[in-house]
Design an enzyme around this catalytic site. Sequence first.
Site, PDB file in Angstrom:
ATOM      1  N   CYS A 136      -2.369 -13.771 -47.844  1.00 46.99           N
ATOM      2  CA  CYS A 136      -2.603 -13.456 -49.238  1.00 46.99           C
ATOM      3  C   CYS A 136      -3.271 -12.654 -49.759  1.00 46.99           C
ATOM      4  O   CYS A 136      -3.101 -10.615 -49.537  1.00 46.99           O
ATOM      5  CB  CYS A 136      -2.152 -13.631 -50.401  1.00 46.99           C
ATOM      6  SG  CYS A 136      -0.658 -15.197 -50.069  1.00 46.99           S
ATOM      7  N   LYS A 147      -8.227 -22.001 -44.444  1.00 51.16           N
ATOM      8  CA  LYS A 147      -9.136 -22.764 -45.459  1.00 51.16           C
ATOM      9  C   LYS A 147      -8.053 -24.317 -45.108  1.00 51.16           C
ATOM     10  O   LYS A 147      -7.215 -24.222 -43.992  1.00 51.16           O
ATOM     11  CB  LYS A 147      -8.420 -22.441 -46.566  1.00 51.16           C
ATOM     12  CG  LYS A 147      -6.851 -22.323 -47.129  1.00 51.16           C
ATOM     13  CD  LYS A 147      -7.104 -22.171 -48.226  1.00 51.16           C
ATOM     14  CE  LYS A 147      -5.237 -22.148 -48.807  1.00 51.16           C
ATOM     15  NZ  LYS A 147      -4.698 -22.190 -50.492  1.00 51.16           N
TER      16      LYS A 147
HETATM   17  C1  UGA Z   1      -3.756 -16.767 -53.049  1.00 55.41           C
HETATM   18  C2  UGA Z   1      -3.497 -17.062 -54.410  1.00 55.41           C
HETATM   19  O1  UGA Z   1      -4.504 -17.543 -54.587  1.00 55.41           O
HETATM   20  C3  UGA Z   1      -2.311 -17.767 -54.935  1.00 55.41           C
HETATM   21  O2  UGA Z   1      -2.137 -18.152 -56.366  1.00 55.41           O
HETATM   22  C4  UGA Z   1      -1.369 -16.839 -54.327  1.00 55.41           C
HETATM   23  O3  UGA Z   1       0.226 -16.881 -55.037  1.00 55.41           O
HETATM   24  C5  UGA Z   1      -1.215 -16.114 -53.103  1.00 55.41           C
HETATM   25  O4  UGA Z   1      -2.811 -16.406 -52.487  1.00 55.41           O
HETATM   26  C6  UGA Z   1       0.181 -15.452 -52.699  1.00 55.41           C
HETATM   27  O5  UGA Z   1      -0.292 -14.186 -52.751  1.00 55.41           O
HETATM   28  O6  UGA Z   1       0.544 -15.572 -52.405  1.00 55.41           O
HETATM   29  P1  UGA Z   1      -4.162 -18.607 -50.919  1.00 55.41           P
HETATM   30  O7  UGA Z   1      -3.991 -17.303 -49.679  1.00 55.41           O
HETATM   31  O8  UGA Z   1      -2.732 -19.874 -50.496  1.00 55.41           O
HETATM   32  O9  UGA Z   1      -2.682 -18.179 -52.070  1.00 55.41           O
HETATM   33  O10 UGA Z   1      -5.223 -19.015 -50.681  1.00 55.41           O
HETATM   34  P2  UGA Z   1      -6.262 -19.355 -51.966  1.00 55.41           P
HETATM   35  O11 UGA Z   1      -6.743 -20.785 -52.122  1.00 55.41           O
HETATM   36  O12 UGA Z   1      -6.872 -18.526 -53.003  1.00 55.41           O
HETATM   37  O13 UGA Z   1      -7.871 -18.674 -51.007  1.00 55.41           O
HETATM   38  C7  UGA Z   1      -8.177 -17.488 -49.938  1.00 55.41           C
HETATM   39  C8  UGA Z   1      -9.010 -17.292 -49.572  1.00 55.41           C
HETATM   40  O14 UGA Z   1     -10.350 -17.451 -50.472  1.00 55.41           O
HETATM   41  C9  UGA Z   1      -9.092 -17.853 -48.466  1.00 55.41           C
HETATM   42  O15 UGA Z   1      -9.593 -17.872 -47.082  1.00 55.41           O
HETATM   43  C10 UGA Z   1     -10.589 -19.594 -49.563  1.00 55.41           C
HETATM   44  O16 UGA Z   1     -11.166 -19.685 -48.046  1.00 55.41           O
HETATM   45  C11 UGA Z   1     -11.187 -17.752 -49.977  1.00 55.41           C
HETATM   46  N1  UGA Z   1     -12.007 -18.973 -50.883  1.00 55.41           N
HETATM   47  C12 UGA Z   1     -11.393 -19.462 -52.172  1.00 55.41           C
HETATM   48  C13 UGA Z   1     -13.315 -19.076 -50.975  1.00 55.41           C
HETATM   49  O17 UGA Z   1     -13.998 -18.949 -49.809  1.00 55.41           O
HETATM   50  N2  UGA Z   1     -13.781 -19.925 -52.274  1.00 55.41           N
HETATM   51  C14 UGA Z   1     -13.240 -19.271 -52.981  1.00 55.41           C
HETATM   52  O18 UGA Z   1     -14.049 -20.396 -54.211  1.00 55.41           O
HETATM   53  C15 UGA Z   1     -12.042 -20.208 -53.483  1.00 55.41           C
END
Ligand code: UGA
Length: 423
Positions: free
Chosen positions: A257, A317
């Site tokens: 995403c 993740k």
């Molecule tokens: C993300 C959004 O959070 C969702 O709301 C959205 O619907 C989705 O994309 C989408 O567009 O379909 P997702 O990609 O599953 O969801 O994962 P996240 O939990 O948002 O994490 C994204 C990335 O950020 C991961 O690589 C994670 O490790 C990283 N991250 C997240 C960090 O490095 N630090 C943080 O504090 C949070």
Amino acid sequence: MNVAVIGAGYVGLVQAAGLTHLGHTVRLGESSRERVDELNARKIPIYEPGLVELIERAFDNNLLTIHESNVDAVTGAEVVFLTLPTPPGADGYADLRIVESVVDELAVNLDDDQIIVTKSTVPVGTALSIRERLRAGGCRAGVVSNPEFLAEGSAVEDFMRADRIVIGAFEPEHADVVASLYGGLDGTIVKTDPASAELVKYAANAYLATRLTFANAISNISEEVGADALQVLEAVGLDRRIGGRFLRPGPGYGGSCFPKDTSALLGITRNVGYDFPLLEAVIRTDALQRERIVARAIGLLGDPTGRRVAVWGIAFKAHTDDVRESPAVRIAEGLEAAGAEVVMTDPEASTSEFKCFDDPVLASEGADMVLVATEWPEFIHVDMTRVAEVMRGRVVYDVRNVLDADMVRGAGLDYVALGRPTF
Ligand code: UGA
């Protein structure tokens, strides 16, 4: 209500399962025969906590059927959700060919009182162009945008406990029909126009990507000035205007995403002639984060040639088996390119690029370094004394701050954590 969901991918499966949980009858359309058979045999092709249980219950209660033909799937459905792939096109803009071909197929089969809802992330203006396509085919069905905000690993939970449900409609009565589908949920319903609904999705993901990239920059500065990024960011997040979530430093963002949506939003802004250097910098800074981590790992290893690194974590993740754009894999590739021998381990994910182990201790045999790249809670419980016994070297480099520093050091290992001072 009778609902169709077209596309049994990640979003489609969660949407279909969630709607059956709310009592609706769902006809799921899926063009791959293999996947239809798998689903009918109750094999769920993705790992997502809680999903299997929901889908089994839906089958048991006769609320879910799977159809290879989209035309069959939409028969009798009041609302038709499109949950189709929108991969990045050559110019960073989402490739809509799959959506368009399904819309063309449905144009000749939908009744005027049916409503098509776009659920997958699509460029601003897609609802309008779908409406024009339908009208060109003589179909007067309604068109609504209802973007998903599901995060992998917590998608079922995110569906059930949505912060908001955004519904962008051309006609208010269509928004009411779609809103009524979510009647059992607490999330705030935001009714708006389709373009605004489409932009909410990009704006939210790009903002979150910006926020965590900023946190990573603060983490890097902390390393340089001898500060503790975890404490700095925790204190920053205690400001109620800022809040503490999405400020966890790490190897940058991955998954299907953020990388796709940040570049798609840049594509959208370029198309309208708007200069967005902030977002360009986020994308560039994020890529640099992996380079910085690889460079530091090489610094800790000395000459990487022939050195063995056990990368703990393959998924992008924790709580998912998705390896798309995974920072763990990117880091492994960087180390391999520098001459290191890399093996990987993950509780759920695997990759054909590297030798993979289920057990982190086995993966660490003969390793000169353990590099923790995914924040799986399972890693906290690994017996570090056994890891120390089987490793050749001493360094544990934790770029997710997931391990217990005292436990690692207590096992006689050197613990280096991203953004934190090394003692
Ligand atoms: C993300 C959004 O959070 C969702 O709301 C959205 O619907 C989705 O994309 C989408 O567009 O379909 P997702 O990609 O599953 O969801 O994962 P996240 O939990 O948002 O994490 C994204 C990335 O950020 C991961 O690589 C994670 O490790 C990283 N991250 C997240 C960090 O490095 N630090 C943080 O504090 C949070």
